[in-house]
Write a protein that holds these residues in place. Structure first.
Motif, PDB file in Angstrom:
ATOM      1  N   ASP A 156      38.989  -8.864  19.943  1.00 45.56           N
ATOM      2  CA  ASP A 156      38.236  -9.969  20.537  1.00 45.56           C
ATOM      3  C   ASP A 156      36.812  -9.474  20.789  1.00 45.56           C
ATOM      4  N   PRO A 157      35.824  -9.931  20.021  1.00 46.93           N
ATOM      5  CA  PRO A 157      34.459  -9.405  20.180  1.00 46.93           C
ATOM      6  C   PRO A 157      33.908  -9.570  21.596  1.00 46.93           C
ATOM      7  N   ARG A 158      34.146 -10.733  22.210  1.00 43.77           N
ATOM      8  CA  ARG A 158      33.610 -10.960  23.556  1.00 43.77           C
ATOM      9  C   ARG A 158      34.212  -9.983  24.556  1.00 43.77           C
ATOM     10  N   ALA A 159      35.540  -9.798  24.478  1.00 42.54           N
ATOM     11  CA  ALA A 159      36.197  -8.884  25.411  1.00 42.54           C
ATOM     12  C   ALA A 159      35.704  -7.453  25.213  1.00 42.54           C
ATOM     13  N   ALA A 160      35.515  -7.057  23.948  1.00 41.91           N
ATOM     14  CA  ALA A 160      35.048  -5.696  23.683  1.00 41.91           C
ATOM     15  C   ALA A 160      33.637  -5.496  24.226  1.00 41.91           C
ATOM     16  N   ASP A 164      32.118  -7.206  26.637  1.00 41.43           N
ATOM     17  CA  ASP A 164      32.135  -7.249  28.104  1.00 41.43           C
ATOM     18  C   ASP A 164      32.597  -5.915  28.678  1.00 41.43           C
ATOM     19  N   ALA A 165      33.637  -5.331  28.068  1.00 43.82           N
ATOM     20  CA  ALA A 165      34.149  -4.049  28.547  1.00 43.82           C
ATOM     21  C   ALA A 165      33.111  -2.947  28.376  1.00 43.82           C
ATOM     22  N   ALA A 166      32.425  -2.946  27.242  1.00 43.93           N
ATOM     23  CA  ALA A 166      31.406  -1.924  27.005  1.00 43.93           C
ATOM     24  C   ALA A 166      30.234  -2.075  27.970  1.00 43.93           C
ATOM     25  N   ALA A 167      29.837  -3.321  28.249  1.00 49.72           N
ATOM     26  CA  ALA A 167      28.735  -3.559  29.177  1.00 49.72           C
ATOM     27  C   ALA A 167      29.096  -3.139  30.598  1.00 49.72           C
ATOM     28  N   ALA A 168      30.370  -3.276  30.947  1.00 53.89           N
ATOM     29  CA  ALA A 168      30.812  -2.955  32.304  1.00 53.89           C
ATOM     30  C   ALA A 168      30.913  -1.454  32.554  1.00 53.89           C
ATOM     31  N   ASP A 169      31.100  -0.661  31.505  1.00 47.75           N
ATOM     32  CA  ASP A 169      31.304   0.776  31.696  1.00 47.75           C
ATOM     33  C   ASP A 169      30.684   1.551  30.539  1.00 47.75           C
ATOM     34  N   PRO A 170      29.537   2.197  30.784  1.00 48.41           N
ATOM     35  CA  PRO A 170      28.898   2.962  29.702  1.00 48.41           C
ATOM     36  C   PRO A 170      29.758   4.092  29.158  1.00 48.41           C
ATOM     37  N   VAL A 209      32.848  -2.027  19.682  1.00 48.84           N
ATOM     38  CA  VAL A 209      31.607  -2.782  19.512  1.00 48.84           C
ATOM     39  C   VAL A 209      30.786  -2.208  18.355  1.00 48.84           C
ATOM     40  N   ALA A 210      30.766  -0.885  18.218  1.00 54.25           N
ATOM     41  CA  ALA A 210      30.043  -0.277  17.101  1.00 54.25           C
ATOM     42  C   ALA A 210      30.632  -0.722  15.766  1.00 54.25           C
ATOM     43  N   ASP A 211      31.960  -0.755  15.669  1.00 53.31           N
ATOM     44  CA  ASP A 211      32.602  -1.251  14.449  1.00 53.31           C
ATOM     45  C   ASP A 211      32.188  -2.688  14.163  1.00 53.31           C
ATOM     46  N   LEU A 212      32.240  -3.528  15.196  1.00 53.05           N
ATOM     47  CA  LEU A 212      31.890  -4.936  15.017  1.00 53.05           C
ATOM     48  C   LEU A 212      30.426  -5.090  14.595  1.00 53.05           C
ATOM     49  N   ASP A 213      29.549  -4.256  15.164  1.00 52.29           N
ATOM     50  CA  ASP A 213      28.130  -4.347  14.803  1.00 52.29           C
ATOM     51  C   ASP A 213      27.908  -3.977  13.335  1.00 52.29           C
TER      52      ASP A 213
END
Length: 314
Positions: free
Chosen positions: A231-235, A237-243, A252-256
């Motif tokens: 789920d792109p949004r969930a991924a 959001d999780a990355a934004a919440a915790d560096p 997120v890197a894969d999706l990008d």
């Protein structure tokens, strides 16, 4: 995680792209007329699916350099004009294909370009990103020299036919068959059997560790396999919440990379290497190296990211 509602992105190991929906009539291209319009046969304008397919097919014999441009972009006009001049100087060692990004947005999307001008080569049907944005003529010449070296290493050493010929209208020889294990992987991808494709590529590498086509194909299929069901949004959001959430940042890197935001993916993983230590840092490093293989070692973005990774590690 939930399955995305849209179609899953796909990477095609033969470099084929979906060009349905090509629409607007292109504006006159910078640099003068192309083949068949009173101009040099070293330059062709790609405005429809049939022309694109013929030009890509010809990349088995002659390197093809696609330049994506737009009428509103002064940088586009400069880059295209310089490339047209260089096509003449190189006397047929590559075919220049001009693409009006406004008229053919599907080609822009297929190449993953984030803006114009963007220059992408194709060798044996495989895309090789060269550069994006403004560039001087001598810088472009240096990139072309590197491309021709890579082409020679891959056996693509032909030249564009003579001035009276239009390359895209000439019958091309059939594409040579893939090696058996590569064909098995390709067929597995066609039926969405990603596990089968991975197994075929791994076997090819076991039989020949120097098989770079298998290595690149494996990296692409592994990327597709990792993103199934994400789920792109969930991924994000999780990355934004915790560096330091390694799993989320890797996703997120894969999706990008799948979405063409290559620089964002590389920068994210370099930052993750800096922010982590031990096994988590090694996971981030290995994923970044794997994505280098997906994008291609000759891509300038990979070269830049390699330097950034070295700085982050040492």
């Amino acid at each position: 995680m939930t399955q995305p509602t849209g179609p899953r992105p796909r990477l095609d190991v033969r470099g084929a792209v979906d060009l349905s929906g090509l629409g607007r009539t292109p504006a006159p291209a910078p640099g003068g007329p192309a083949a068949g319009a009173g101009g040099s046969n070293l330059v062709v304008d790609v405005a429809d699916e049939a022309t694109f397919a013929q030009v890509v097919q010809g990349s088995a014999q002659v390197p093809v350099v696609f330049v994506l441009w737009a009428s509103w972009s002064e940088a586009s006009a400069a880059v295209v004009t310089d490339l047209v001049a260089l096509a003449g100087e190189y006397a047929g060692r590559f075919l220049l294909a001009r693409v009006d990004a406004e008229a053919t947005p599907q080609i822009v999307q297929a190449f993953g370009a984030q803006g114009v001008p963007a220059v992408v080569a194709v060798l044996r049907g495989q895309p090789v990103p060269l550069f994006q944005g403004a560039a001087g003529k001598e810088d472009i010449r240096a990139v072309l020299d590197q491309l021709l070296q890579a082409a020679a290493a891959n056996g693509v050493t032909g030249t564009v036919p003579g001035a009276d010929d239009v390359p895209v209208e000439q019958p091309e020889p059939e594409e040579p068959p893939l090696p058996p294990l590569h064909q098995a992987a390709y067929e597995a991808i066609e039926r969405d059997d990603l596990d089968g494709a991975v197994a075929a590529y791994r076997q090819a590498l076991q039989e020949d560790p120097r098989d770079e086509m298998a290595r690149a194909g494996l990296a692409q299929v592994e990327l597709l396999r990792r993103t199934v069901g994400v789920d792109p949004r969930a991924a994000r959001d999780a990355a934004a919440a915790d560096p330091r959430d390694v799993d989320a940042h890797l996703q997120v890197a894969d999706l990008d990379v799948l979405g063409g935001q290559v620089e964002d993916a590389f920068a994210r993983l370099v930052d993750l290497v800096r922010a982590t230590a031990g096994p988590e840092r090694e996971r981030a490093r290995l994923r970044l190296v794997e994505l280098f293989g997906v994008v291609g070692d000759t891509d300038p973005r990979v070269m830049t990211a390699r330097r950034a990774l070295a700085s982050a590690l040492y």
